[in-house]
Scaffold this active site. Sequence first.
Site, mmCIF file in Angstrom:
data_model
loop_
_atom_site.group_PDB
_atom_site.id
_atom_site.type_symbol
_atom_site.label_atom_id
_atom_site.label_comp_id
_atom_site.label_asym_id
_atom_site.label_seq_id
_atom_site.Cartn_x
_atom_site.Cartn_y
_atom_site.Cartn_z
ATOM 1 N N LYS A 177 1.042 4.192 -2.894
ATOM 2 C CA LYS A 177 0.695 5.594 -2.626
ATOM 3 C C LYS A 177 1.890 6.521 -2.868
ATOM 4 C CE LYS A 177 -3.650 5.022 -1.562
ATOM 5 N NZ LYS A 177 -4.696 5.533 -2.477
ATOM 6 N N TYR A 204 0.834 -1.209 0.000
ATOM 7 C CA TYR A 204 0.000 0.000 0.000
ATOM 8 C C TYR A 204 0.870 1.263 0.000
ATOM 9 C CZ TYR A 204 -3.721 3.184 1.615
ATOM 10 O OH TYR A 204 -4.627 4.215 1.740
#
Length: 247
Positions: A158, A154
């Site tokens: 990002k 993740y």
Amino acid sequence: MGRLSGKTALITGASRGIGEGIAQAFAREGADLYLVSRSSPLDSVLAECRALGVKAEGSLCDVSDSADARRAVDSCVETFGKIDILVNNAGVTRDGLLVRMKDEDFSEVIRINLGGCFNMSRAAAKPMMKKRAGRIINITSVVGAMGNAGQANYAASKAGVVGMTKSVAKELGSRGVTVNALAPGFVETDMTKVLTDENRQLLIKSIPLGRFGSVSDIAGAAVFLASDEAAYITGVTLFVDGGMVMS
Ligand code: NAP
């Protein structure tokens, strides 16, 4: 007159959470909306937005599928004649410690969070460049800047979104299109419901403002980035995280 009157915005991941909140905030500011989710029905969000006096349509679309992404942008342009604002909000987590993380948990998060942002931005860039105007707002995360144990996939997705934001901002600036990232801290949505009370308390200790964010905290910042007030802002990451990134 709302701050977004006369604008058309496509928002991904709008069935719930932050995307739903951005859709409602944009509707309150007068934007017509084209909403997208992967599989959840959009009927109730569309009805809430229409009740605020704007036009709202939508479709199911997997942002990680480039043909699907193109179809969603085309459908927005066919329905409203244009796309002024794109909010790349769709995102997922598949958390796990590095040594136990499965290949598919890594690739799915990259495919959706980073690949989805790429697919949608590429599809929306053409009509925006043609009009020599547009706004792209990419929802990243404080985790992309700080890292977080258990979120290698993740955080990488990002952080990638931030790099893409700056690159695309440089490419499209001369065509009147601004591209910015919005980095929420921890926000009360389905995504953070999985946190244990213990984790929640630990996180709150690391947030100078001492609380999780609300969907409306994030939606207000998205309205700002989409509005005329942000006309001279491009390539930035706006942290809406209660100060967490400093800790
Ligand atoms: P959420 O409540 O879990 O909602 C996720 C939304 O994304 C849903 O509408 C979902 O559609 C959609 N979606 C997921 N995969 C998709 C795909 N492949 N194609 C199209 N739509 C897809 O999440 P949230 O908490 O509102 O988060 C929204 C964004 O903010 C994400 O990018 C997330 O990474 C970011 N963010 C969240 C937090 C937080 O604390 N909540 C913090 C920082 C950043 P379906 O309903 O059809 O599945």
